[in-house]
Write a protein that holds these residues in place. Structure first.
Motif, short mmCIF file in Angstrom:
data_model
loop_
_atom_site.label_atom_id
_atom_site.label_comp_id
_atom_site.label_asym_id
_atom_site.label_seq_id
_atom_site.Cartn_x
_atom_site.Cartn_y
_atom_site.Cartn_z
N ARG A 152 0.92 -1.04 0.02
CA ARG A 152 0.01 0.06 -0.13
C ARG A 152 0.97 1.35 0.09
N VAL A 153 2.00 0.86 0.58
CA VAL A 153 3.02 2.33 0.46
C VAL A 153 3.36 2.61 -0.85
N LEU A 154 3.61 1.47 -1.77
CA LEU A 154 3.94 1.81 -3.20
C LEU A 154 2.69 2.40 -3.84
N ALA A 155 1.60 2.20 -3.40
CA ALA A 155 0.47 2.56 -4.47
C ALA A 155 0.46 4.04 -4.84
N PRO A 156 0.50 5.01 -3.96
CA PRO A 156 0.52 6.44 -4.31
C PRO A 156 1.74 6.65 -5.06
N LEU A 157 2.88 6.04 -5.04
CA LEU A 157 4.08 6.43 -5.59
C LEU A 157 3.98 5.70 -7.40
N LEU A 158 3.22 4.60 -7.36
CA LEU A 158 3.41 3.90 -8.42
C LEU A 158 1.80 4.63 -9.35
N GLU A 159 1.21 5.48 -8.48
CA GLU A 159 -0.11 6.02 -9.01
C GLU A 159 -0.77 4.79 -9.55
N ARG A 160 -1.20 4.11 -8.61
CA ARG A 160 -2.06 2.87 -9.08
C ARG A 160 -2.72 2.36 -7.83
N ALA A 161 -3.77 2.19 -7.69
CA ALA A 161 -4.60 1.50 -6.66
C ALA A 161 -4.32 0.06 -6.32
N ILE A 162 -4.01 -0.25 -4.92
CA ILE A 162 -3.36 -1.81 -4.60
C ILE A 162 -4.48 -2.11 -3.51
N ASP A 163 -5.36 -2.98 -3.78
CA ASP A 163 -6.30 -3.65 -2.65
C ASP A 163 -5.92 -4.79 -2.53
N ILE A 164 -5.46 -4.90 -1.11
CA ILE A 164 -4.92 -6.19 -0.56
C ILE A 164 -6.15 -6.99 0.11
N ARG A 165 -6.57 -8.21 -0.32
CA ARG A 165 -7.86 -8.74 0.43
C ARG A 165 -7.11 -10.21 0.95
N ARG A 166 -6.79 -10.15 2.16
CA ARG A 166 -6.05 -10.96 2.70
C ARG A 166 -6.97 -12.46 3.03
N ALA A 167 -8.27 -12.29 3.32
CA ALA A 167 -9.16 -13.31 3.40
C ALA A 167 -9.13 -14.39 2.24
N SER A 168 -9.20 -13.68 0.93
CA SER A 168 -9.20 -14.25 -0.32
C SER A 168 -7.79 -14.49 -0.90
N ARG A 169 -6.88 -13.80 -0.20
CA ARG A 169 -5.50 -13.85 -0.62
C ARG A 169 -5.57 -13.33 -2.01
N LEU A 170 -6.18 -12.22 -2.53
CA LEU A 170 -6.18 -11.40 -3.59
C LEU A 170 -5.26 -10.12 -3.65
N ILE A 171 -4.55 -9.72 -4.57
CA ILE A 171 -4.40 -8.51 -4.57
C ILE A 171 -4.94 -7.77 -5.76
#
Lengths: 205, 498
Positions: B125-144
């Motif tokens: 999530r730290v990288l998201a604003p720097l990459l100018e890209r949304a990063i949604d981490i869903r731990r329960a379903s192990r999806l990003i």
């Protein structure tokens, strides 16, 4: 034509051209920019349009977007979406704030608000996880007439106004006077962010 | 002829066997990777290990994944990740990182093991604003989910009906879907890059054999008892409803036999009922035009119901309040839990800004609203010490989510009560049964429903809500429902949840 008349004519023409220039720069050009600005980057579903009759929005920016806000349906058991002009903001948090402020304001003519009069927005925060925290004044509790249905409609009007107009925000938690609350008036669990509640929006018949 | 291994052979074989065991053990401990879904497709992101509730990923794996230069800073002892024109500086043992000059907190400290740097998965999530890209981490379903990829969350729920069953799949966000059937396979194609499918429990295998995803498609294997499948017509993009029409052999039985058995489902064992008169004290609830308050209605109704249940059924009935006093929401459910109640009924009277709105409504908890809470607070196994030494893993139920395992039976009870209230001729709300995230029910560790008796904002309803005759009628209906429930909870009928 005498020399004095020529000078007067040139001055009048110059003033006219200057007035046209001022109009282009201050009124027409900003409106044209707003109308042509793409909204995808902001994640807005509302349409942008030319400046409305309302005055500047604090920063002198008169651009507005069309946002979907929610009021009680005539049947009384759901919300209906109503498009309204809201001041434009470049930052999502600021745009969310302006949308909520409009949702908390009095309903447009012909509609009934589900939010107690006098409720104001104290603060709004966004998290990197796409959650919004909406801190409203205690009037939302003290002015609420009660009943689970009315409470559902009050909360989901705010939740939907944000999540439907700003799809990057996926959940909203309502805070009251800066604090997390169990419920507004005894029914709906507000201890965690709520996702968009489409079922509370009246379906197209 | 039997060949006995010589001593050197035995040593080699033993060493190989030990190595195999260690390798298998290591493989078993390696947590499953996350699937990263973006516009470029789907790729796995391997996880180095899991520490408590935190998944740790190797920083060099992250760097390679996003094609970012990584170098160690020998001067400071840290490591620097270059993201476009910005620098992300990490220091071993620190729970904050410097990203583009801003300090950002992580859920766990950065770890350095030899030459390997490990970071918690939320570092992405730290990288998201720097990459100018949304990063949604869903731990329960192990999806990003990266950027604008469409990966709606699907929450399936199966309900028994009079003709078989109904599968309701709620989508968040809603997307268009198209349903087709080929023999015993039902295919639901969504306009999505992938699907985040939640767990489904309680579906009888004779009706629904399996449910799985393939990219943006949901695949449903029908059970042998299904004769027809019907899609409910709706324009709601957030919900897909499929009716499974079964043969006579698939006639509805008690819901979800796999669920923990509440006492209400065992004939004759219903002993304690907690009745909760909503509101009280300073909290008056809703109010009629004539000044009748919800807290008065609920208390009068509860006292009438208690008297009838005790006299006719001989069960123990506890009221969460028996006077005009303030009772916290937590105390209401706690009273039921501490008394090991078999049933919890919360009584309320409704209110609406539209005066024509009227009718009773039975509500039960919607578990879908607690998916995110459940995945973080967890119905996780906890390790506890036992007498004689050692530990034992036990499944824990967070008290604030105690209702979750009971929601299927609570819904059935709500539908049944709604059917009896309809038979009793009382005017109902347009949605007689509603599932919602109800604060007073979520902590109740037994079947629990909330009954809205009517609208105090409706003139006729308000008049009824102030009459002893109404209390007696409703109390008799609830008593009849509980009487039948003692003999076993019947299949759901009527109502229909929203």
């Amino acid at each position: 034509m005498t020399s004095a008349k020529r000078v007067f004519t040139y001055l009048a023409l110059g003033a006219f051209v200057a007035a046209i220039g001022v109009w282009l720069v201050t009124l027409w050009l900003p409106g044209w920019l707003v109308a042509t600005r793409p909204t995808e980057g902001l994640g807005l579903t509302g349409r942008t349009g030319p400046a409305g009759p309302a005055g500047p929005t604090g920063s002198g920016d008169t651009r507005r977007i069309l946002a979907t806000l929610f009021y009680v349906a005539p049947s009384g058991d759901a919300l209906i979406p109503v498009e309204q002009e809201v001041p434009y903001a470049a930052a999502p948090a600021e745009q969310a704030r302006r949308i909520v402020e409009q949702q908390l304001a009095a309903a447009p003519v012909g509609h009934v608000s589900v939010i107690p009069a006098g409720t104001t927005l104290r603060a709004l925060f966004l998290t990197p996880r796409g959650e919004a925290y909406v801190d409203v004044s205690r009037d939302i509790v003290t002015g609420h007439p009660g009943g689970s249905l009315h409470e559902f409609l009050t909360v989901y009007a705010i939740v939907n106004a944000i999540t439907i107009n700003l799809p990057d925000i996926t959940a909203v938690q309502v805070l009251v006077d800066g604090r997390e609350v169990d419920t507004l008036v005894g029914h709906l669990d507000l201890r965690h962010p709520l996702r968009r509640g489409i079922r509370w929006v009246q379906r197209t018949r | 002829m039997e060949v006995l291994p010589t001593r050197p052979h035995r040593v080699v074989v033993s060493a190989l066997a030990l190595a195999c065991v260690l390798l298998i053990g290591l493989a078993a401990q390696t947590p499953p990777p996350y699937l990263v879904i973006g516009s470029e497709g789907t790729r796995p992101l391997p996880i180095a290990r899991t520490s408590g509730a935190t998944d740790l990923v190797a920083l060099d794996v992250v760097a390679r994944f996003f094609e970012l230069p990584l170098r160690e800073d020998t001067r400071t002892g840290g490591v620097v990740l270059a993201v476009r024109a910005q620098r992300v500086v990490l220091t071993a043992g620190q729970t904050t990182v410097s990203a583009g000059g801003r300090l950002v907190s992580l859920s766990a400290p950065v770890i350095k093991e030899g030459t390997t740097w490990l970071v918690p998965i939320d570092f992405l999530r730290v990288l998201a604003p720097l990459l100018e890209r949304a990063i949604d981490i869903r731990r329960a379903s192990r999806l990003i989910v990266l950027g604008t990829a469409s990966v709606p969350r699907l929450t399936p729920r199966f309900e028994r009906t009079a003709t078989g069953g109904r599968l309701v799949v709620t989508l968040d966000p809603g997307v268009a879907a198209r349903v087709t059937r080929d023999g015993s396979l039902v295919t639901v194609r969504f306009q999505a890059d992938a699907l985040d499918l939640g767990p489904l429990s309680g579906a009888p295998p004779e009706l629904l054999a399996n449910i799985r995803t393939d990219g943006g498609t949901l695949l449903i294997d029908l059970g042998p008892a299904v004769t027809n499948v019907r899609e409910e017509e709706t324009r709601d993009p957030a919900r897909v409803t499929l009716d499974f029409i079964g043969t006579a052999t698939a006639a509805p039985v008690r819901p979800d036999p796999a669920m923990p058995e509440p006492n209400i489902d065992r004939p004759g064992t219903l002993r304690t009922i907690v009745i909760d008169p909503g509101h009280g004290g300073a909290d008056v609830g809703s109010r009629s035009a004539a000044g009748l308050e919800e807290k008065q209605v609920t208390l009068a109704m509860a006292q009438r119901l208690k008297a009838m249940l005790e006299s006719r059924l001989g069960v123990r009935v506890i009221l969460t309040r028996d006077s005009d006093t303030d009772v916290t929401i937590d105390r209401r459910a706690a009273l039921a839990n501490n008394n090991k109640a078999d049933l919890f009924i919360s009584l309320h009277a409704n209110g609406s800004p539209v005066p024509s709105m009227r009718g009773w409504q039975v509500q039960s908890l919607d578990p879908a609203d607690y998916d995110a809470v459940g995945s973080s607070d967890g119905f996780a196994a906890q390790s506890v010490p036992v007498v004689g030494g050692g530990t034992r893993a036990i499944d824990t139920v967070p008290w604030q989510l105690a209702q979750i395992p009971h929601t299927a039976r609570s819904l059935t009870l709500a539908q049944w009560l709604a059917a009896r209230l309809t038979e009793g001729g009382l005017p109902s709300h347009p949605t007689p049964v509603l599932q919602a995230p109800l604060r007073v029910l979520v902590g109740a560790n037994m079947p629990a429903v909330l009954l809205e008796l009517g609208f105090l904002t409706h003139a006729d309803d308000a008049q009824s809500l102030g009459s002893a005759e109404f209390y007696t009628t409703v109390a008799a209906i609830i008593t009849s429902v509980i009487t039948e429930a003692r003999a076993g909870l019947p299949p759901a009928s009527g109502g229909g949840g929203q």
